[in-house]
Design an enzyme around this catalytic site. Structure first.
Site, PDB file in Angstrom:
ATOM      1  N   ASN A  32      56.939  43.378  32.862  1.00 15.97           N
ATOM      2  CA  ASN A  32      57.438  44.586  33.783  1.00 15.97           C
ATOM      3  C   ASN A  32      58.122  43.710  35.360  1.00 15.97           C
ATOM      4  OD1 ASN A  32      57.023  47.400  33.294  1.00 15.97           O
ATOM      5  ND2 ASN A  32      54.895  46.873  32.988  1.00 15.97           N
TER       6      ASN A  32
ATOM      7  N   ARG B  49      43.000  43.265  39.456  1.00  8.32           N
ATOM      8  CA  ARG B  49      42.382  43.011  40.449  1.00  8.32           C
ATOM      9  C   ARG B  49      42.110  44.408  41.137  1.00  8.32           C
ATOM     10  NH1 ARG B  49      38.866  38.462  41.315  1.00  8.32           N
ATOM     11  NH2 ARG B  49      40.214  36.869  39.854  1.00  8.32           N
TER      12      ARG B  49
ATOM     13  N   HIS C  47      51.088  52.292  35.119  1.00 13.15           N
ATOM     14  CA  HIS C  47      49.713  52.503  34.241  1.00 13.15           C
ATOM     15  C   HIS C  47      50.227  53.052  32.745  1.00 13.15           C
ATOM     16  CE1 HIS C  47      45.465  53.608  33.606  1.00 13.15           C
ATOM     17  NE2 HIS C  47      45.895  54.644  32.987  1.00 13.15           N
TER      18      HIS C  47
END
Length: 202
Positions: free
Chosen positions: A14, A93, A111
């Site tokens: 991405n 994280r 997502h």
């Protein structure tokens, strides 16, 4: 202008899509730095190939979050590179209050599901195992919840009867590489409101 810091923990496809969109002139932004919590993550090599500062930072003693001294170090790095916006691209994280507050309304994530369905880790696998006929990806603002920030952009794919998890994810990743630069360009054009959860399209 958007001055992006891109965070990632893995291969950085991405991130590459964002770099490509900037170089093609379809995304009006500048990447000021690429950061990773994994020293040999390929996302850093992608940055170096395009002469973008590539920075590894250590999150010790924490295993799952960016907090404490490590978070302060990252905030200093972002200030030094004049970043005004954060794009999380496979960053594994949990982001805590220091960074959230410093970049409130100026941090987004992608997502691998159609939120609010299947939030959290392995969203794509959860969707596939559930047997959905359609899934996709979501670009959203980051807040203190788990994938609960306001949705900016979504792309949908069909899950065919013959699809494996791998073939489904290949189609999904292709849509991610469209959705993320598109969402960032909307932000660059001030079509998205930074200030809070509500999205204002002009």
């Amino acid at each position: 202008m958007l001055k992006l810091a891109i965070f990632g923990s893995g291969s950085g496809t991405n991130c590459q899509a964002i770099i490509d969109a900037i170089e093609a002139g379809t995304l009006h932004a500048q990447i000021t730095c690429v950061l990773s919590d994994v020293e040999d993550a390929y996302i850093l090599e992608r940055a170096r190939k395009h002469n973008i500062p590539a920075i590894h930072f250590d999150c010790a003693p924490f295993k799952t979050k960016l907090d404490g001294e490590a978070e302060q170090n990252v905030l200093q790095i972002l200030a030094e590179h004049d970043a005004n916006f954060i794009a999380l691209a496979g960053f594994m994280r949990i982001v805590k209050d220091g960074l959230l507050n410093a970049f409130a309304g100026r941090m987004i994530n992608i997502h691998p599901s159609l939120l609010p369905s299947f939030p959290g880790l392995d969203g794509g696998k959860k969707a596939f195992d559930y047997g959905v006929k359609f899934t996709g990806c979501t670009v959203h603002f980051v807040d203190a919840g788990v994938d609960t920030g306001a949705v900016i952009n979504q792309k949908i794919i069909a899950v065919e009867d013959g699809d494996s998890f791998e073939s489904m994810m290949e189609k999904l990743h292709a849509q991610e590489h469209i959705a993320y630069p598109e969402a960032l360009q909307w932000i660059a054009e001030s079509r998205i409101n930074f200030a809070g959860r509500r999205i204002t399209l002009k």
